[in-house]
Design a protein around this motif. Structure first.
Motif, short mmCIF file in Angstrom:
data_model
loop_
_atom_site.label_atom_id
_atom_site.label_comp_id
_atom_site.label_asym_id
_atom_site.label_seq_id
_atom_site.Cartn_x
_atom_site.Cartn_y
_atom_site.Cartn_z
N GLU A 144 -8.65 13.72 0.22
CA GLU A 144 -9.04 15.05 -0.25
C GLU A 144 -8.77 16.14 0.77
O GLU A 144 -8.45 17.28 0.40
CB GLU A 144 -10.54 15.05 -0.61
N ARG A 145 -8.87 15.84 2.06
CA ARG A 145 -8.75 16.89 3.09
C ARG A 145 -7.38 16.94 3.74
O ARG A 145 -6.93 18.02 4.15
CB ARG A 145 -9.80 16.66 4.20
N LEU A 146 -6.70 15.81 3.86
CA LEU A 146 -5.44 15.76 4.60
C LEU A 146 -4.24 15.43 3.72
O LEU A 146 -3.10 15.68 4.12
CB LEU A 146 -5.53 14.73 5.74
N GLY A 147 -4.46 14.83 2.58
CA GLY A 147 -3.37 14.43 1.71
C GLY A 147 -3.42 12.96 1.39
O GLY A 147 -4.09 12.16 2.07
N GLU A 148 -2.71 12.58 0.35
CA GLU A 148 -2.79 11.22 -0.17
C GLU A 148 -2.39 10.17 0.87
O GLU A 148 -3.02 9.11 0.97
CB GLU A 148 -1.89 11.09 -1.40
N PHE A 149 -1.35 10.45 1.68
CA PHE A 149 -0.89 9.45 2.63
C PHE A 149 -1.97 9.10 3.64
O PHE A 149 -2.20 7.93 3.95
CB PHE A 149 0.37 9.93 3.37
N TRP A 150 -2.66 10.13 4.18
CA TRP A 150 -3.65 9.87 5.22
C TRP A 150 -4.86 9.14 4.66
O TRP A 150 -5.45 8.28 5.34
CB TRP A 150 -4.06 11.17 5.90
N GLY A 151 -5.23 9.45 3.41
CA GLY A 151 -6.29 8.69 2.78
C GLY A 151 -5.90 7.24 2.60
O GLY A 151 -6.68 6.32 2.89
N TYR A 152 -4.67 7.03 2.13
CA TYR A 152 -4.18 5.66 1.96
C TYR A 152 -4.18 4.90 3.29
O TYR A 152 -4.60 3.75 3.36
CB TYR A 152 -2.76 5.70 1.38
N LEU A 153 -3.68 5.57 4.36
CA LEU A 153 -3.61 4.89 5.65
C LEU A 153 -5.00 4.51 6.16
O LEU A 153 -5.19 3.43 6.73
CB LEU A 153 -2.89 5.78 6.67
N ALA A 154 -5.97 5.40 5.94
CA ALA A 154 -7.35 5.09 6.34
C ALA A 154 -7.87 3.88 5.56
O ALA A 154 -8.47 2.97 6.13
CB ALA A 154 -8.25 6.29 6.11
N GLY A 155 -7.63 3.87 4.25
CA GLY A 155 -8.08 2.74 3.44
C GLY A 155 -7.40 1.45 3.85
O GLY A 155 -8.05 0.39 3.94
N TRP A 156 -6.11 1.52 4.13
CA TRP A 156 -5.35 0.34 4.56
C TRP A 156 -5.90 -0.19 5.88
O TRP A 156 -6.13 -1.40 6.03
CB TRP A 156 -3.88 0.70 4.69
N ALA A 157 -6.11 0.71 6.86
CA ALA A 157 -6.63 0.29 8.16
C ALA A 157 -8.01 -0.36 8.01
O ALA A 157 -8.31 -1.37 8.66
CB ALA A 157 -6.72 1.50 9.10
N PHE A 158 -8.82 0.22 7.13
CA PHE A 158 -10.17 -0.32 6.95
C PHE A 158 -10.14 -1.70 6.28
O PHE A 158 -10.77 -2.65 6.76
CB PHE A 158 -11.00 0.65 6.10
N VAL A 159 -9.41 -1.81 5.19
CA VAL A 159 -9.41 -3.07 4.43
C VAL A 159 -8.83 -4.20 5.26
O VAL A 159 -9.41 -5.29 5.35
CB VAL A 159 -8.63 -2.90 3.11
#
Length: 430
Positions: free
Chosen positions: A89-104
């Motif tokens: 929501e704040r930085l763009g779809e790629f950064w949200g995806y990367l955060a989710g990937w790193a977490f999972v």
């Protein structure tokens, strides 16, 4: 007003808000007051020498900044997924995806490590088999509903806090205490303190579980910003008391060489009767961490599946239990396989790298908030972002290389998917 995507009220994929402030605090504590304090003190002492407490303080500062940024964002975006949602929501779809990937990916490794910790304490000769059984049992608890998970976490937190309190009191009141052992920082190096802070951060990272359960918390705009700092503050007090008491009876060299620091501290304090109690406490602590980890990973999987970054079938919510049952089943299966086929060496470093990358994106997201959105003081996300990056790259080199490679794989998968999607849209425009 947030434009975050959420299921409309009453639709089958809606989660129910069942958790109050005590539940949220306990889930955060269950994630932090876990096996990390039993496992991370010795490697951190080897890295930092007499700078162990400095490393603990640095990890706590970074954790506080991360917690503050996460709490403000979670109040604004009370949906499952945590930083996956904030980054998107704040930085763009790629950064949200990367955060989710790193977490999972990072937390799935942590799940396996915690399961193996349970096995190594309960039945060392059959650690893998016990680990798989623990995963299956806790996945079943999570499947039955988040309130049951919160109840079990309360019991686990009570047991672990009791064990830690008994060990601390026994150590501080024994004749083995030597205050000269708290000679802080005399032989520490900056690199060693930073590496210790990165390793100790592993034990602080559980407060993210409160944010990833944002869609199941009652009155999230008030509950989450209160629950996160309360849980973090309690954890910091507990960790400091335990670290000081262990240092006073073992010294930095004894702690660095200890395979099971709290067990060795009990023996040094002349309380051999405590040794089996500590073993049980460590196993229960690992169970608590594993329970909360599976909760968090399954909720982030749910959020990514809703956006089709993972198979959309994983976005289903059970009509009776109101949990993401398919996500929980697949996460449980993957963790069970990992627990059956891997060991825990390097898991702390690998997990820390992924989680620090996750929180770096959370702090960058918090930087974009405006005062009307509850923006924290500007210095908070700056310290948090800088601290996450510094600690991530101060970790042992194998952890850095493996973690960076995993993030690169995730970024490549995202780019490939985007190119295929764009190509399809060009060939078949609406």
């Amino acid at each position: 007003m947030s434009n975050v995507s959420r299921p409309a009220p009453g639709v089958p994929n809606e989660l129910q808000r069942r958790l109050g402030l005590p539940d949220a605090v306990v889930i955060g504590l269950g994630s932090m007051i876990g096996a990390g304090i039993f496992a991370s003190l010795a490697p951190a002492a080897r890295a930092a020498g007499s700078g162990l407490l400095l490393g603990l303080a640095l990890a706590a500062v970074v954790a506080y900044c991360n917690a503050t940024s996460s709490a403000r964002l979670a109040a604004l975006y009370p949906a499952s997924g945590g930083t996956y949602v904030y980054g998107r929501e704040r930085l763009g779809e790629f950064w949200g995806y990367l955060a989710g990937w790193a977490f999972v990916v990072g937390k799935t490794a942590s799940c396996a490590a915690m399961a193996l910790t349970v096995g190594s304490y309960i039945w060392p000769g059959q650690a893998h088999a016990v680990a798989v059984a623990a995963v299956v049992a806790l996945a079943a608890v999570n499947y039955a509903g988040v309130q049951k998970s919160a109840l079990l976490t309360r019991i686990i937190v009570a047991v672990v806090l009791t064990v830690l309190a008994v060990v601390t009191v026994a150590s501080l009141t024994s004749g083995a205490v030597d205050t000269a052992r708290l000679d802080i920082g005399t032989d520490a190096t900056a690199g060693g303190v930073l590496q210790a802070a990165g390793l100790l951060f592993f034990a602080f990272a559980g407060y993210a579980r409160i944010a990833t359960l944002g869609e199941e918390v009652r009155d999230p705009a008030r509950t989450i910003p209160r629950a996160i700092p309360i849980a973090l503050g309690i954890a910091l007090v507990v960790y400091t008391l335990v670290a000081v008491s262990v240092l006073l009876v073992l010294g930095q060299d004894g702690l660095a060489a200890a395979g099971a620091p709290l067990t060795e501290a009990a023996r040094a304090a002349g309380a051999d009767w405590l040794v089996p109690v500590v073993r049980v406490g460590a196993a229960v602590a690992a169970l608590g961490s594993l329970l909360a980890l599976i909760l968090g990973v399954s909720r982030t999987t749910l959020a990514m599946a809703r956006d089709h970054h993972l198979p959309h079938a994983l976005a289903a919510v059970h009509p009776c239990f109101k949990v993401p049952h398919r996500a929980e089943l697949i996460v449980g299966a993957v963790v069970a396989v990992a627990a059956a086929t891997t060991d825990i060496r390097g898991a702390i470093g690998f997990s820390s790298f992924g989680v620090l990358a996750y929180y770096a994106i959370a702090n960058a997201s918090a930087w974009t908030l405006i005062p009307a959105e509850g923006r924290p003081a500007r210095i908070i996300p700056v310290i948090g972002l800088t601290g996450c990056l510094v600690l991530a790259f101060a970790l042992p080199l194998p952890s850095v290389l493996t973690g960076a490679a995993v993030l690169l794989v995730g970024a490549t998968a995202y780019g490939t998917r985007r190119m295929l999607t764009d190509s399809t849209q060009r060939r078949h425009p609406r």
